[in-house]
Motif scaffolding. Structure first.
Motif, PDB file in Angstrom:
ATOM      1  N   ILE A  37       0.920  -1.075  -0.044  1.00 49.10           N
ATOM      2  CA  ILE A  37       0.024  -0.048  -0.113  1.00 49.10           C
ATOM      3  C   ILE A  37       0.971   1.198   0.370  1.00 49.10           C
ATOM      4  O   ILE A  37       0.569   2.261  -0.626  1.00 49.10           O
ATOM      5  CB  ILE A  37      -0.914  -0.133   1.199  1.00 49.10           C
ATOM      6  N   ARG A  38       2.037   0.916   0.727  1.00 51.79           N
ATOM      7  CA  ARG A  38       2.844   2.457   0.712  1.00 51.79           C
ATOM      8  C   ARG A  38       3.488   2.605  -0.686  1.00 51.79           C
ATOM      9  O   ARG A  38       3.501   3.783  -0.871  1.00 51.79           O
ATOM     10  CB  ARG A  38       4.120   2.036   1.804  1.00 51.79           C
ATOM     11  N   PHE A  84     -12.708  -0.713  -9.258  1.00 52.88           N
ATOM     12  CA  PHE A  84     -11.666  -1.533  -9.992  1.00 52.88           C
ATOM     13  C   PHE A  84     -12.189  -3.074  -9.684  1.00 52.88           C
ATOM     14  O   PHE A  84     -12.546  -3.465  -8.772  1.00 52.88           O
ATOM     15  CB  PHE A  84     -10.278  -1.528  -9.788  1.00 52.88           C
ATOM     16  N   THR A  85     -12.022  -3.959 -11.070  1.00 51.41           N
ATOM     17  CA  THR A  85     -12.101  -5.330 -10.620  1.00 51.41           C
ATOM     18  C   THR A  85     -10.672  -6.023 -10.714  1.00 51.41           C
ATOM     19  O   THR A  85      -9.560  -4.918 -11.119  1.00 51.41           O
ATOM     20  CB  THR A  85     -12.859  -6.186 -11.807  1.00 51.41           C
ATOM     21  N   GLY A  99      -0.785 -11.296  -4.014  1.00 53.36           N
ATOM     22  CA  GLY A  99      -1.716 -11.067  -3.153  1.00 53.36           C
ATOM     23  C   GLY A  99      -2.294  -9.585  -3.157  1.00 53.36           C
ATOM     24  O   GLY A  99      -3.417  -9.445  -2.384  1.00 53.36           O
ATOM     25  N   LEU A 100      -1.788  -8.913  -4.163  1.00 58.77           N
ATOM     26  CA  LEU A 100      -2.572  -7.773  -4.265  1.00 58.77           C
ATOM     27  C   LEU A 100      -4.147  -7.851  -4.885  1.00 58.77           C
ATOM     28  O   LEU A 100      -4.361  -8.208  -5.640  1.00 58.77           O
ATOM     29  CB  LEU A 100      -1.803  -6.789  -5.236  1.00 58.77           C
ATOM     30  N   THR A 101      -5.042  -7.238  -4.238  1.00 58.64           N
ATOM     31  CA  THR A 101      -6.427  -7.413  -4.648  1.00 58.64           C
ATOM     32  C   THR A 101      -7.021  -6.107  -5.112  1.00 58.64           C
ATOM     33  O   THR A 101      -6.496  -4.903  -4.757  1.00 58.64           O
ATOM     34  CB  THR A 101      -7.238  -7.878  -3.360  1.00 58.64           C
ATOM     35  N   ALA A 102      -8.152  -5.929  -5.844  1.00 60.64           N
ATOM     36  CA  ALA A 102      -8.596  -4.753  -6.327  1.00 60.64           C
ATOM     37  C   ALA A 102      -9.045  -3.792  -5.096  1.00 60.64           C
ATOM     38  O   ALA A 102      -9.106  -2.767  -5.310  1.00 60.64           O
ATOM     39  CB  ALA A 102      -9.907  -5.333  -7.209  1.00 60.64           C
ATOM     40  N   ASN A 136      -6.690   4.189  -5.383  1.00 64.36           N
ATOM     41  CA  ASN A 136      -6.961   4.910  -6.619  1.00 64.36           C
ATOM     42  C   ASN A 136      -8.439   4.777  -6.839  1.00 64.36           C
ATOM     43  O   ASN A 136      -8.923   4.767  -8.051  1.00 64.36           O
ATOM     44  CB  ASN A 136      -6.168   4.116  -7.705  1.00 64.36           C
ATOM     45  N   GLY A 137      -9.388   4.713  -5.826  1.00 61.01           N
ATOM     46  CA  GLY A 137     -10.691   4.664  -5.905  1.00 61.01           C
ATOM     47  C   GLY A 137     -11.378   5.965  -6.201  1.00 61.01           C
ATOM     48  O   GLY A 137     -10.856   7.076  -6.439  1.00 61.01           O
TER      49      GLY A 137
END
Length: 592
Positions: free
Chosen positions: A122-123, A206-207, A220-223, A230-231
């Motif tokens: 996330i960073r 995002f999907t 492991g990065l999820t939408a 970035n939402g």
């Protein structure tokens, strides 16, 4: 999230310049404090947003053939009348843009060290996006510096501004020569490319499949995680789509007649950059049906969610409640100051409803009934004699037979000087009457899709002719036809059909459509200069009309309102006189 950033940004703005480099005694926190305080770090970036160069009201328009101001102290009126100089330049962007670039350079130099989040993925996402914003904003700020200060020197060089890509300190060498215009354009394009690598095209839901390839290999990065950064809650900030538009603007400038001899940017490249933006909304089919009146009460402004944009608007400011534009520009009878007075020159540029210019033999124009059967945009954008304005739809009489201060030249500093008042940008449901002070929602359209459509039409016509498409599916002709159909041109637009195989006539039509569609949005002043129009057009006398009444008949008498006094060197603005005096390596543009 936004309010703390704004407060931090305001704090930084009121801090003395040296406090940006080293903390003042009463403020012991230095730049390294940002490393553990993401809000403080974003406050530095936020200053580049606060310093954006957009105006909510017409300013430069009153220094063109489109309008005058009824305020004799107006700086742009004085500039157009002969007072423009290197030490008196109301168009200057030198200090504001350079200040913004300094903040952006500070941010970029330190962003990777900020603890944006405890989770390392996330960073990284936060760091990438925020750096992308900074690169996009730096491209924007540099573009506006070039608009105001790029130009040819006495020794025949086309220069831009000194490029500064690292934070300056008190020990920096400030005596730097100007980089070439081409080098500045190259820097804008590099910054745009870096921004596009780091930014989402849009802030949205995002999907998993929509996570950019750049991050596809992160285990492991999820939408949901990507969307956290970035939402939709980030709408309104610099995005990939906005960066594409800035790149298109810069390319159009570089390819334009006033600059093209000193750059390698072609009309084809400018058209392709614009098309990249437009293809994202489906090309010509994406032209917003009601985009020409995006500012009105029925445009959907009341329903806009935070950061949301209507179909016409690519980027906008925050929505605010105000009545300032209406108080400034309503006629006196509606408790306005009537500041911006559209010119007869502009009124004459609107064709007839059948699309023919009023000077054409097939137009059907009647000089004794000049507003009948005109392009509908005329009365949407301009208050003409005996048209209605304001919340009560009052009839505004600008003719000499009027009985109040709405009449032409009735009261100095309040009444119209041209016989016209401004309607565009204003909401008719605002009431500046002190007994009511009814304000409504407004926003500044920073970039409209119509501007990019017109940029494509201009560049495509020069690159491939009126009906050529390059590698795209639409031509300059297709764009202009769609814009004029939206405007309400009727009868198959026989005039457009008659010029669609003539590049020069199409060029003039495209320029006129740009004049009409973007009037009072601060484009005309720079457009006529980048086109390198004849000096006589820069100095075209601004005209108005006196309308008198005799019985049941009205008589229209043209009047000269204001002369212009621009010199040959004034196609390009000056480098500020104070900067030239301070730095020996800084060259001035020719003539200043």
């Amino acid at each position: 999230m936004k309010n703390p950033i704004k407060l931090l940004a305001l704090f930084l703005l009121v801090t003395a310049c040296e406090d940006v480099f080293y903390p003042a005694k009463e403020n012991i926190r230095g730049l390294d404090a940002m490393y553990q305080e993401p809000g403080y770090a974003q406050g530095i970036l936020a200053n580049a947003y606060i310093l954006l160069p957009y105006s909510a009201s017409p300013t430069t328009d009153v220094a063109t053939d489109d309008a005058v101001s009824n305020n004799i102290d107006n700086a742009f009126l004085q500039m157009a009348s002969g007072a423009w100089s290197a030490n008196n330049d109301p168009t200057s962007q030198w200090q504001g843009r350079k200040n913004a670039i300094q903040y952006l350079n500070l941010f970029l130099a330190n962003a990777d060290q900020v603890a944006w989040a405890n989770d390392e993925t996330i960073r990284m996402l936060f760091s990438d996006r925020l750096k992308g914003e900074a690169y996009g904003l730096r491209a924007l700020q540099l573009y506006h510096l070039l608009l105001a200060h790029g130009g040819w020197t006495l020794d025949g060089q086309l220069l831009g501004v000194p490029l500064v890509n690292e934070p300056e300190t008190p020990t920096s060498d400030f005596n730097k020569p100007r980089n070439t215009f081409q080098e500045c354009i190259d820097q804008i394009l590099r910054d745009a490319e870096q921004a596009l690598e780091l930014l989402p095209r849009d802030y949205k839901k995002f999907t998993q499949a929509e996570i950019p390839p750049r991050y596809a290999g992160i285990e492991g990065l999820t939408a949901t995680q990507y969307e956290r950064v970035n939402g939709e809650h980030m709408r309104g900030r610099m995005s990939g789509r906005i960066v594409e538009a800035i790149r298109a603007q810069a390319a159009l400038l570089a390819a334009s007649p006033a600059y093209r001899a000193g750059t390698n940017v072609t009309w084809e490249a400018a058209a392709n950059y614009s098309a990249q933006v437009l293809n994202g909304i489906g090309g010509v089919g994406g032209l917003a049906p009601s985009g020409g009146t995006w500012y009105t009460a029925d445009s959907g402004v009341e329903q806009l969610a935070s950061g949301q944009t209507p179909a016409e608007i690519l980027w906008r400011s925050d929505v605010t409640q105000s009545l300032d534009l209406e108080r400034d520009n309503y006629p006196p009878s509606l408790f306005g100051n009537g500041r911006v007075n559209p010119s007869q020159n502009l009124v004459d540029a609107f064709p007839m409803a059948n699309g023919y210019p009023i000077t054409h033999a097939s137009s059907g124009y009647d000089a004794n009934n000049p507003y009948q059967n005109r392009d509908p945009r005329l009365t949407k954008y301009i208050v003409v004699n005996e048209s209605q304005q304001g919340p009560a739809a009052a009839v505004i009489i600008t003719g000499t037979y009027g009985t109040n201060n709405d009449a032409i030249n009735q009261e100095k500093g309040f009444s119209t000087r041209t016989g016209y008042y401004l309607r565009k940008l204003l909401r008719s449901d605002v009431n500046p009457d002190p007994a009511f002070n009814t304000n409504q929602k407004h926003y500044t359209a920073r970039i409209r899709y119509t501007e990019i459509f017109l940029a494509y039409a201009e560049a495509a016509n020069e690159a491939w002719g009126p009906t050529g498409t390059g590698t795209h599916t639409y031509s300059a002709y297709d764009v202009i036809r769609a814009i004029r159909q939206r405007a309400g041109i009727t009868g198959g637009d026989a005039y457009l059909e008659s010029v669609k195989n003539d590049q020069e006539q199409m060029r003039q039509l495209i320029r006129n459509e740009r004049r009409l569609e973007l009037c009072f949005e601060n484009h005309r002043f720079r457009d006529i200069r980048r086109w390198k129009v004849d000096i006589g057009q820069l100095n075209e006398t601004v005209r108005g009309v006196e309308i008198s009444q005799s019985g049941n008949s009205l008589h229209y008498t043209p009047v000269q309102v204001e002369t212009r006094n621009y010199q040959e060197h004034m196609y390009h603005g000056p480098v500020p006189y104070g900067e030239i005096n301070k730095w020996s390596l800084l060259q001035q543009n020719a003539g200043w």
